[in-house]
Motif scaffolding. Sequence first.
Motif, PDB file in Angstrom:
ATOM      1  N   TYR A  18       6.419   7.654  -3.675  1.00 50.13           N
ATOM      2  CA  TYR A  18       5.765   7.525  -4.976  1.00 50.13           C
ATOM      3  C   TYR A  18       6.131   8.702  -5.887  1.00 50.13           C
ATOM      4  O   TYR A  18       6.397   8.509  -7.075  1.00 50.13           O
ATOM      5  N   GLN A  19       6.137   9.904  -5.339  1.00 48.66           N
ATOM      6  CA  GLN A  19       6.519  11.071  -6.142  1.00 48.66           C
ATOM      7  C   GLN A  19       7.932  10.903  -6.691  1.00 48.66           C
ATOM      8  O   GLN A  19       8.191  11.213  -7.851  1.00 48.66           O
ATOM      9  N   LYS A  20       8.841  10.423  -5.871  1.00 45.53           N
ATOM     10  CA  LYS A  20      10.219  10.174  -6.322  1.00 45.53           C
ATOM     11  C   LYS A  20      10.253   9.068  -7.378  1.00 45.53           C
ATOM     12  O   LYS A  20      11.004   9.141  -8.346  1.00 45.53           O
ATOM     13  N   MET A  21       9.441   8.060  -7.175  1.00 41.88           N
ATOM     14  CA  MET A  21       9.366   6.941  -8.101  1.00 41.88           C
ATOM     15  C   MET A  21       8.928   7.421  -9.488  1.00 41.88           C
ATOM     16  O   MET A  21       9.541   7.082 -10.501  1.00 41.88           O
ATOM     17  N   VAL A  22       7.879   8.216  -9.517  1.00 42.96           N
ATOM     18  CA  VAL A  22       7.366   8.748 -10.780  1.00 42.96           C
ATOM     19  C   VAL A  22       8.392   9.685 -11.412  1.00 42.96           C
ATOM     20  O   VAL A  22       8.622   9.650 -12.625  1.00 42.96           O
ATOM     21  N   GLY A  23       9.040  10.512 -10.596  1.00 48.40           N
ATOM     22  CA  GLY A  23      10.052  11.442 -11.090  1.00 48.40           C
ATOM     23  C   GLY A  23      11.268  10.764 -11.681  1.00 48.40           C
ATOM     24  O   GLY A  23      11.968  11.330 -12.523  1.00 48.40           O
ATOM     25  N   SER A  24      11.544   9.533 -11.258  1.00 47.26           N
ATOM     26  CA  SER A  24      12.713   8.811 -11.765  1.00 47.26           C
ATOM     27  C   SER A  24      12.345   7.867 -12.906  1.00 47.26           C
ATOM     28  O   SER A  24      13.148   7.046 -13.318  1.00 47.26           O
ATOM     29  N   ASN A  25      11.120   8.000 -13.411  1.00 49.79           N
ATOM     30  CA  ASN A  25      10.606   7.173 -14.511  1.00 49.79           C
ATOM     31  C   ASN A  25      10.500   5.697 -14.162  1.00 49.79           C
ATOM     32  O   ASN A  25      10.466   4.856 -15.045  1.00 49.79           O
ATOM     33  N   SER A  26      10.462   5.357 -12.877  1.00 54.91           N
ATOM     34  CA  SER A  26      10.180   3.984 -12.474  1.00 54.91           C
ATOM     35  C   SER A  26       8.702   3.733 -12.709  1.00 54.91           C
ATOM     36  O   SER A  26       7.867   4.617 -12.521  1.00 54.91           O
ATOM     37  N   LYS A  27       8.370   2.531 -13.114  1.00 54.39           N
ATOM     38  CA  LYS A  27       6.976   2.229 -13.411  1.00 54.39           C
ATOM     39  C   LYS A  27       6.309   1.504 -12.245  1.00 54.39           C
ATOM     40  O   LYS A  27       6.683   0.382 -11.909  1.00 54.39           O
ATOM     41  N   PRO A  28       5.331   2.160 -11.627  1.00 51.64           N
ATOM     42  CA  PRO A  28       4.586   1.492 -10.551  1.00 51.64           C
ATOM     43  C   PRO A  28       3.779   0.324 -11.120  1.00 51.64           C
ATOM     44  O   PRO A  28       3.487   0.281 -12.315  1.00 51.64           O
ATOM     45  N   ASN A  29       3.402  -0.609 -10.258  1.00 55.29           N
ATOM     46  CA  ASN A  29       2.574  -1.726 -10.694  1.00 55.29           C
ATOM     47  C   ASN A  29       1.311  -1.805  -9.837  1.00 55.29           C
ATOM     48  O   ASN A  29       1.068  -0.938  -8.995  1.00 55.29           O
ATOM     49  N   LYS A  30       0.538  -2.849 -10.045  1.00 56.95           N
ATOM     50  CA  LYS A  30      -0.750  -2.958  -9.351  1.00 56.95           C
ATOM     51  C   LYS A  30      -0.604  -3.076  -7.831  1.00 56.95           C
ATOM     52  O   LYS A  30      -1.561  -2.834  -7.108  1.00 56.95           O
ATOM     53  N   TYR A  31       0.578  -3.417  -7.345  1.00 57.10           N
ATOM     54  CA  TYR A  31       0.799  -3.517  -5.906  1.00 57.10           C
ATOM     55  C   TYR A  31       1.140  -2.167  -5.274  1.00 57.10           C
ATOM     56  O   TYR A  31       1.063  -2.011  -4.064  1.00 57.10           O
ATOM     57  N   THR A  32       1.522  -1.225  -6.102  1.00 58.17           N
ATOM     58  CA  THR A  32       1.892   0.105  -5.622  1.00 58.17           C
ATOM     59  C   THR A  32       0.669   0.900  -5.192  1.00 58.17           C
ATOM     60  O   THR A  32       0.715   1.625  -4.195  1.00 58.17           O
ATOM     61  N   TYR A  33      -0.414   0.766  -5.943  1.00 60.80           N
ATOM     62  CA  TYR A  33      -1.531   1.699  -5.798  1.00 60.80           C
ATOM     63  C   TYR A  33      -2.451   1.510  -4.590  1.00 60.80           C
ATOM     64  O   TYR A  33      -2.846   2.513  -3.985  1.00 60.80           O
ATOM     65  N   PRO A  34      -2.852   0.305  -4.209  1.00 62.34           N
ATOM     66  CA  PRO A  34      -3.755   0.220  -3.045  1.00 62.34           C
ATOM     67  C   PRO A  34      -3.209   0.900  -1.783  1.00 62.34           C
ATOM     68  O   PRO A  34      -3.911   1.723  -1.178  1.00 62.34           O
ATOM     69  N   PRO A  35      -1.962   0.622  -1.367  1.00 64.53           N
ATOM     70  CA  PRO A  35      -1.484   1.319  -0.171  1.00 64.53           C
ATOM     71  C   PRO A  35      -1.291   2.816  -0.402  1.00 64.53           C
ATOM     72  O   PRO A  35      -1.459   3.620   0.521  1.00 64.53           O
ATOM     73  N   LEU A  36      -0.978   3.193  -1.627  1.00 63.29           N
ATOM     74  CA  LEU A  36      -0.794   4.611  -1.927  1.00 63.29           C
ATOM     75  C   LEU A  36      -2.119   5.358  -1.843  1.00 63.29           C
ATOM     76  O   LEU A  36      -2.189   6.457  -1.274  1.00 63.29           O
TER      77      LEU A  36
END
Length: 141
Positions: A18-36
């Motif tokens: 997730y940290q890498k995802m945010v750092g690369s400006n990828s946009k998480p969605n509603k499926y990203t957050y519950p497991p995170l």
Amino acid sequence: MTKGFVDNNQALHAIYFYQKMVGSNSKPNKYTYPPLLKACGIVGVVEEGVQVHTHVVKHGLRGDGHIRSAGIRMYVSFGRILEARKVFDERAESDVVRWNAMMVGYRKGGDVDAAREMLEAMTEKNTVTWNGMVSGLLGWG
């Protein structure tokens, strides 16, 4: 990806991804957050969990039921019952999953009276509800 990591007992990898995802400006969605959120609770990384919850709010996803449930459980795992209750109270309607998460949070935090009040206020109960309350009263959970 985050769910895959958590499902395979690699919670730290989910957080790192997730940290890498945010750092690369990828946009998480509603499926990203519950497991995170679950990963943060498993690993016990309070600061990162609060940051993830802040991202949920920033992206306008705090109304999603799965995200709310995961947030409640994460804050409960940190022993932060007040924050869990704030997430629970953010919207008037809640389903049995969120009620159960909050009731168990009170019970685990040692506030059996608040847990009992939640139980009594619940309009819908299921097996998880009763198991959660009974196991706490018997000292099993």
